[in-house]
Scaffold this motif. Structure first.
Motif, PDB file in Angstrom:
ATOM      1  N   MET A  47      75.836 -48.597  76.211  1.00  0.00           N
ATOM      2  CA  MET A  47      75.458 -47.738  75.101  1.00  0.00           C
ATOM      3  C   MET A  47      76.453 -47.939  73.957  1.00  0.00           C
ATOM      4  N   ASN A  48      75.924 -48.154  72.793  1.00  0.00           N
ATOM      5  CA  ASN A  48      76.739 -48.390  71.606  1.00  0.00           C
ATOM      6  C   ASN A  48      76.873 -47.063  70.857  1.00  0.00           C
ATOM      7  N   LEU A  49      78.098 -46.509  70.742  1.00  0.00           N
ATOM      8  CA  LEU A  49      78.320 -45.229  70.084  1.00  0.00           C
ATOM      9  C   LEU A  49      78.304 -45.347  68.567  1.00  0.00           C
ATOM     10  N   ARG A  50      78.505 -46.554  68.051  1.00  0.00           N
ATOM     11  CA  ARG A  50      78.495 -46.719  66.608  1.00  0.00           C
ATOM     12  C   ARG A  50      77.074 -46.662  66.052  1.00  0.00           C
ATOM     13  N   ASN A  51      76.108 -47.112  66.739  1.00  0.00           N
ATOM     14  CA  ASN A  51      74.714 -47.120  66.291  1.00  0.00           C
ATOM     15  C   ASN A  51      73.804 -46.586  67.391  1.00  0.00           C
ATOM     16  N   PRO A  52      73.836 -45.273  67.629  1.00  0.00           N
ATOM     17  CA  PRO A  52      72.957 -44.741  68.674  1.00  0.00           C
ATOM     18  C   PRO A  52      71.500 -44.818  68.218  1.00  0.00           C
ATOM     19  N   PRO A  53      70.580 -44.902  69.155  1.00  0.00           N
ATOM     20  CA  PRO A  53      69.162 -44.949  68.791  1.00  0.00           C
ATOM     21  C   PRO A  53      68.732 -43.627  68.139  1.00  0.00           C
ATOM     22  N   PRO A  54      67.739 -43.673  67.225  1.00  0.00           N
ATOM     23  CA  PRO A  54      67.304 -42.471  66.500  1.00  0.00           C
ATOM     24  C   PRO A  54      66.864 -41.331  67.404  1.00  0.00           C
ATOM     25  N   TRP A  55      66.287 -41.600  68.529  1.00  0.00           N
ATOM     26  CA  TRP A  55      65.811 -40.538  69.416  1.00  0.00           C
ATOM     27  C   TRP A  55      66.963 -39.722  69.992  1.00  0.00           C
ATOM     28  N   GLN A  56      68.195 -40.257  69.956  1.00  0.00           N
ATOM     29  CA  GLN A  56      69.360 -39.506  70.410  1.00  0.00           C
ATOM     30  C   GLN A  56      69.998 -38.717  69.271  1.00  0.00           C
ATOM     31  N   VAL A  57      69.891 -39.185  68.041  1.00  0.00           N
ATOM     32  CA  VAL A  57      70.540 -38.557  66.896  1.00  0.00           C
ATOM     33  C   VAL A  57      69.672 -37.427  66.324  1.00  0.00           C
ATOM     34  N   LEU A  58      68.369 -37.611  66.308  1.00  0.00           N
ATOM     35  CA  LEU A  58      67.462 -36.653  65.689  1.00  0.00           C
ATOM     36  C   LEU A  58      67.573 -35.242  66.274  1.00  0.00           C
ATOM     37  N   PRO A  59      67.625 -35.039  67.586  1.00  0.00           N
ATOM     38  CA  PRO A  59      67.775 -33.669  68.102  1.00  0.00           C
ATOM     39  C   PRO A  59      69.082 -32.994  67.657  1.00  0.00           C
ATOM     40  N   VAL A  60      70.150 -33.770  67.566  1.00  0.00           N
ATOM     41  CA  VAL A  60      71.430 -33.214  67.129  1.00  0.00           C
ATOM     42  C   VAL A  60      71.346 -32.793  65.658  1.00  0.00           C
ATOM     43  N   ILE A  61      70.739 -33.637  64.822  1.00  0.00           N
ATOM     44  CA  ILE A  61      70.582 -33.307  63.405  1.00  0.00           C
ATOM     45  C   ILE A  61      69.727 -32.053  63.244  1.00  0.00           C
ATOM     46  N   LEU A  62      68.623 -31.964  63.968  1.00  0.00           N
ATOM     47  CA  LEU A  62      67.750 -30.790  63.879  1.00  0.00           C
ATOM     48  C   LEU A  62      68.459 -29.523  64.353  1.00  0.00           C
ATOM     49  N   LEU A  63      69.257 -29.626  65.408  1.00  0.00           N
ATOM     50  CA  LEU A  63      70.003 -28.475  65.909  1.00  0.00           C
ATOM     51  C   LEU A  63      71.029 -28.000  64.882  1.00  0.00           C
ATOM     52  N   VAL A  64      71.780 -28.931  64.301  1.00  0.00           N
ATOM     53  CA  VAL A  64      72.777 -28.569  63.290  1.00  0.00           C
ATOM     54  C   VAL A  64      72.100 -27.978  62.060  1.00  0.00           C
ATOM     55  N   LEU A  65      70.994 -28.562  61.624  1.00  0.00           N
ATOM     56  CA  LEU A  65      70.266 -28.052  60.471  1.00  0.00           C
ATOM     57  C   LEU A  65      69.724 -26.640  60.731  1.00  0.00           C
ATOM     58  N   GLY A  66      69.144 -26.429  61.898  1.00  0.00           N
ATOM     59  CA  GLY A  66      68.625 -25.101  62.251  1.00  0.00           C
ATOM     60  C   GLY A  66      69.714 -24.048  62.300  1.00  0.00           C
ATOM     61  N   LEU A  67      70.837 -24.363  62.910  1.00  0.00           N
ATOM     62  CA  LEU A  67      71.958 -23.419  62.979  1.00  0.00           C
ATOM     63  C   LEU A  67      72.526 -23.138  61.591  1.00  0.00           C
ATOM     64  N   SER A  68      72.569 -24.146  60.737  1.00  0.00           N
ATOM     65  CA  SER A  68      73.076 -23.949  59.368  1.00  0.00           C
ATOM     66  C   SER A  68      72.159 -23.020  58.580  1.00  0.00           C
ATOM     67  N   ILE A  69      70.871 -23.211  58.698  1.00  0.00           N
ATOM     68  CA  ILE A  69      69.913 -22.341  57.986  1.00  0.00           C
ATOM     69  C   ILE A  69      70.031 -20.918  58.500  1.00  0.00           C
ATOM     70  N   TRP A  70      70.091 -20.743  59.807  1.00  0.00           N
ATOM     71  CA  TRP A  70      70.183 -19.403  60.383  1.00  0.00           C
ATOM     72  C   TRP A  70      71.481 -18.717  59.952  1.00  0.00           C
ATOM     73  N   ALA A  71      72.593 -19.433  60.015  1.00  0.00           N
ATOM     74  CA  ALA A  71      73.886 -18.841  59.641  1.00  0.00           C
ATOM     75  C   ALA A  71      73.925 -18.548  58.146  1.00  0.00           C
ATOM     76  N   GLY A  72      73.418 -19.459  57.332  1.00  0.00           N
ATOM     77  CA  GLY A  72      73.389 -19.233  55.888  1.00  0.00           C
ATOM     78  C   GLY A  72      72.535 -18.043  55.520  1.00  0.00           C
ATOM     79  N   GLU A  73      71.391 -17.907  56.145  1.00  0.00           N
ATOM     80  CA  GLU A  73      70.493 -16.762  55.897  1.00  0.00           C
ATOM     81  C   GLU A  73      71.179 -15.458  56.287  1.00  0.00           C
ATOM     82  N   SER A  74      71.833 -15.436  57.435  1.00  0.00           N
ATOM     83  CA  SER A  74      72.510 -14.217  57.883  1.00  0.00           C
ATOM     84  C   SER A  74      73.669 -13.846  56.966  1.00  0.00           C
TER      85      SER A  74
END
Length: 165
Positions: A1-28
């Protein structure tokens, strides 16, 4: 597994989780600053036939009486005064106007001292592109160390149409 260029299917859930938490925290965190209706205050009921720009509204609370009124007609985009008359030791804070179910931006105005027991909040309301004219005035005031809010219907008058030649 190459950590410098992970496949998109591994990065997308992390991005969505961070984005969702940011929106929720910002709204609160931002909601109390942006929404004048948020916060720890007592909302007082008004009579069903109460309307700011007709006969006005009277609110009574523990021996204190408030009268809230505006002009008979309120056209969009024109200045008007919301008048608060108090019989009792009241501290008017602000009025904010909202359109139920529609984001019309921040329309918040502070009360300025007038004559004894009378305060004025110079106000103006925008035009709703959908043609709606119904607003709600959220009047905040302090009485005996506690904040209160009164919500009063406001109906704008239909703007005059220009004549065409």
């Amino acid at each position: 597994m190459n950590l410098r260029n992970p496949p998109p299917w591994q990065v997308l859930p992390v991005i969505l989780l961070v984005l969702g938490l940011s929106i929720w925290a910002g709204e609160s965190w931002l909601r109390p600053m942006l929404d004048p209706g948020a916060g720890d205050r007592v909302v007082l009921a008004v009579a069903e036939d109460c309307e700011l720009n007709r006969a006005g509204c009277t609110v009574a609370l523990d021996g204190m009486r408030l009268m809230l009124r505006g002009p008979d007609t309120i056209p969009p985009l024109e200045d008007f005064d919301l008048i608060l008359e108090a019989q009792g030791p009241v501290e008017p804070l602000e009025v904010s106007y909202v359109m139920p179910g529609m984001d019309m931006g921040v329309n918040r105005f502070a009360f300025g001292a007038g004559d004894e027991g009378i305060w004025r909040a110079p106000s103006a309301l925008p035009v709703c592109m959908s043609g709606r004219l119904d607003w709600l005035a959220q009047v905040r005031f302090a009485y005996e160390g506690r904040e209160y809010e009164v919500r009063i219907p406001v109906l704008l008058s239909r703007p005059a149409r220009g004549t065409q030649d």
